[in-house]
Motif scaffolding. Structure first.
Motif, PDB file in Angstrom:
ATOM      1  N   VAL A   1       0.841  -1.197   0.000  1.00  0.00           N
ATOM      2  CA  VAL A   1       0.000   0.000   0.000  1.00  0.00           C
ATOM      3  C   VAL A   1       0.879   1.251   0.000  1.00  0.00           C
ATOM      4  O   VAL A   1       1.813   1.364   0.795  1.00  0.00           O
ATOM      5  N   GLU A   2       0.562   2.177  -0.882  1.00  0.00           N
ATOM      6  CA  GLU A   2       1.270   3.465  -0.938  1.00  0.00           C
ATOM      7  C   GLU A   2       0.994   4.230   0.349  1.00  0.00           C
ATOM      8  O   GLU A   2      -0.155   4.352   0.775  1.00  0.00           O
ATOM      9  N   ASP A   3       2.064   4.750   0.956  1.00  0.00           N
ATOM     10  CA  ASP A   3       1.926   5.470   2.221  1.00  0.00           C
ATOM     11  C   ASP A   3       2.289   6.952   2.116  1.00  0.00           C
ATOM     12  O   ASP A   3       2.393   7.644   3.119  1.00  0.00           O
ATOM     13  N   GLY A   4       2.496   7.428   0.889  1.00  0.00           N
ATOM     14  CA  GLY A   4       2.849   8.824   0.700  1.00  0.00           C
ATOM     15  C   GLY A   4       4.322   9.047   0.452  1.00  0.00           C
ATOM     16  O   GLY A   4       4.751  10.176   0.237  1.00  0.00           O
ATOM     17  N   THR A   5       5.111   7.971   0.464  1.00  0.00           N
ATOM     18  CA  THR A   5       6.555   8.103   0.240  1.00  0.00           C
ATOM     19  C   THR A   5       6.942   7.853  -1.217  1.00  0.00           C
ATOM     20  O   THR A   5       8.109   7.998  -1.571  1.00  0.00           O
ATOM     21  N   GLY A   6       5.990   7.489  -2.056  1.00  0.00           N
ATOM     22  CA  GLY A   6       6.295   7.221  -3.463  1.00  0.00           C
ATOM     23  C   GLY A   6       6.955   5.871  -3.667  1.00  0.00           C
ATOM     24  O   GLY A   6       7.955   5.763  -4.370  1.00  0.00           O
ATOM     25  N   LYS A   7       6.416   4.857  -3.060  1.00  0.00           N
ATOM     26  CA  LYS A   7       6.999   3.513  -3.129  1.00  0.00           C
ATOM     27  C   LYS A   7       7.118   3.024  -4.577  1.00  0.00           C
ATOM     28  O   LYS A   7       6.163   3.142  -5.348  1.00  0.00           O
ATOM     29  N   PRO A   8       8.245   2.445  -4.946  1.00  0.00           N
ATOM     30  CA  PRO A   8       8.418   1.941  -6.306  1.00  0.00           C
ATOM     31  C   PRO A   8       7.670   0.638  -6.573  1.00  0.00           C
ATOM     32  O   PRO A   8       7.557   0.216  -7.722  1.00  0.00           O
ATOM     33  N   ASP A   9       7.140   0.005  -5.514  1.00  0.00           N
ATOM     34  CA  ASP A   9       6.441  -1.271  -5.673  1.00  0.00           C
ATOM     35  C   ASP A   9       5.008  -1.239  -5.142  1.00  0.00           C
ATOM     36  O   ASP A   9       4.380  -2.279  -4.963  1.00  0.00           O
ATOM     37  N   ALA A  10       4.457  -0.054  -4.894  1.00  0.00           N
ATOM     38  CA  ALA A  10       3.093   0.065  -4.360  1.00  0.00           C
ATOM     39  C   ALA A  10       2.083  -0.467  -5.365  1.00  0.00           C
ATOM     40  O   ALA A  10       2.255  -0.346  -6.574  1.00  0.00           O
ATOM     41  N   GLU A  11       1.012  -1.061  -4.825  1.00  0.00           N
ATOM     42  CA  GLU A  11      -0.019  -1.670  -5.668  1.00  0.00           C
ATOM     43  C   GLU A  11      -1.413  -1.092  -5.431  1.00  0.00           C
ATOM     44  O   GLU A  11      -2.319  -1.340  -6.227  1.00  0.00           O
ATOM     45  N   ALA A  12      -1.607  -0.389  -4.333  1.00  0.00           N
ATOM     46  CA  ALA A  12      -2.933   0.135  -3.990  1.00  0.00           C
ATOM     47  C   ALA A  12      -2.779   1.353  -3.092  1.00  0.00           C
ATOM     48  O   ALA A  12      -1.715   1.603  -2.527  1.00  0.00           O
ATOM     49  N   TYR A  13      -3.882   2.091  -2.957  1.00  0.00           N
ATOM     50  CA  TYR A  13      -3.890   3.292  -2.124  1.00  0.00           C
ATOM     51  C   TYR A  13      -4.547   3.069  -0.767  1.00  0.00           C
ATOM     52  O   TYR A  13      -4.579   3.969   0.064  1.00  0.00           O
ATOM     53  N   ILE A  14      -5.092   1.881  -0.551  1.00  0.00           N
ATOM     54  CA  ILE A  14      -5.797   1.593   0.696  1.00  0.00           C
ATOM     55  C   ILE A  14      -5.520   0.150   1.082  1.00  0.00           C
ATOM     56  O   ILE A  14      -5.422  -0.726   0.219  1.00  0.00           O
ATOM     57  N   SER A  15      -5.366  -0.088   2.365  1.00  0.00           N
ATOM     58  CA  SER A  15      -5.106  -1.442   2.847  1.00  0.00           C
ATOM     59  C   SER A  15      -6.406  -2.235   2.905  1.00  0.00           C
ATOM     60  O   SER A  15      -7.500  -1.669   2.894  1.00  0.00           O
TER      61      SER A  15
END
Length: 166
Positions: free
Chosen positions: A5-19
């Motif tokens: 889950v993206e946490d606001g840090t700009g993750k290069p492997d994020a898949e969603a905006y909510i857990s």
């Protein structure tokens, strides 16, 4: 594979905006039985489909710019102003997280981005004939999600026109 889950840090492997847990709480408050019926793996898959849809449909319309060239998702963003407020570039707006959840639950019923072929003007099944108007939309329009995201899109929403006073 656990959902990232993206946490606001700009993750290069994020898949969603909510857990899954936050989506569970969101839908529990709304009494959504379709979401509750899914197991954790199904929920994670649905959230991935929801964020994929958001990137494809809303990606070109978002206000502002990505914070990093290496982030996997469109948010976080910088230079986003909503009304009189500048949004922090280290946060995911609640509307984006909720829209991800809404698109996820809609993915349960089928493909969010189904391929479209040529338009059918007339269709007959048994004794029933349906004639569609010229230019009728083939795809599905998700008005509730458009409403959630409207303030975060250039022009104020999907299909709207921005008016600027000279």
């Amino acid at each position: 594979m656990a959902l990232i889950v993206e946490d606001g840090t700009g993750k290069p492997d994020a898949e969603a905006y909510i857990s899954v847990a936050d989506a569970d709480a969101y839908f529990a408050a709304r009494g959504d039985d379709a979401w509750a019926a899914l197991d954790t793996t199904g929920k994670e898959q649905a959230l991935r489909k929801g964020s994929d849809y958001m990137a494809a449909v809303y990606g070109p319309q978002w206000k502002g710019e990505r914070v990093s060239a290496t982030q996997a998702l469109d948010w976080p963003r910088k230079c986003v102003r909503v009304g009189c407020f500048d949004l922090p570039s280290t946060a995911i707006p609640q509307a984006v997280a909720r829209a991800n959840a809404e698109m996820a639950v809609r993915s349960i019923g089928g493909d969010l981005q189904a391929d479209q072929s040529s338009q059918v003007k007339q269709e007959t099944v048994g004794p029933i004939t349906v004639v569609y108007s010229d230019g009728a939309r083939q795809g599905v329009k998700y008005a509730a999600v458009d409403g959630l995201l409207g303030a975060l899109l250039r022009g104020g929403g999907a299909g709207s026109v921005q008016v600027v006073r000279a």
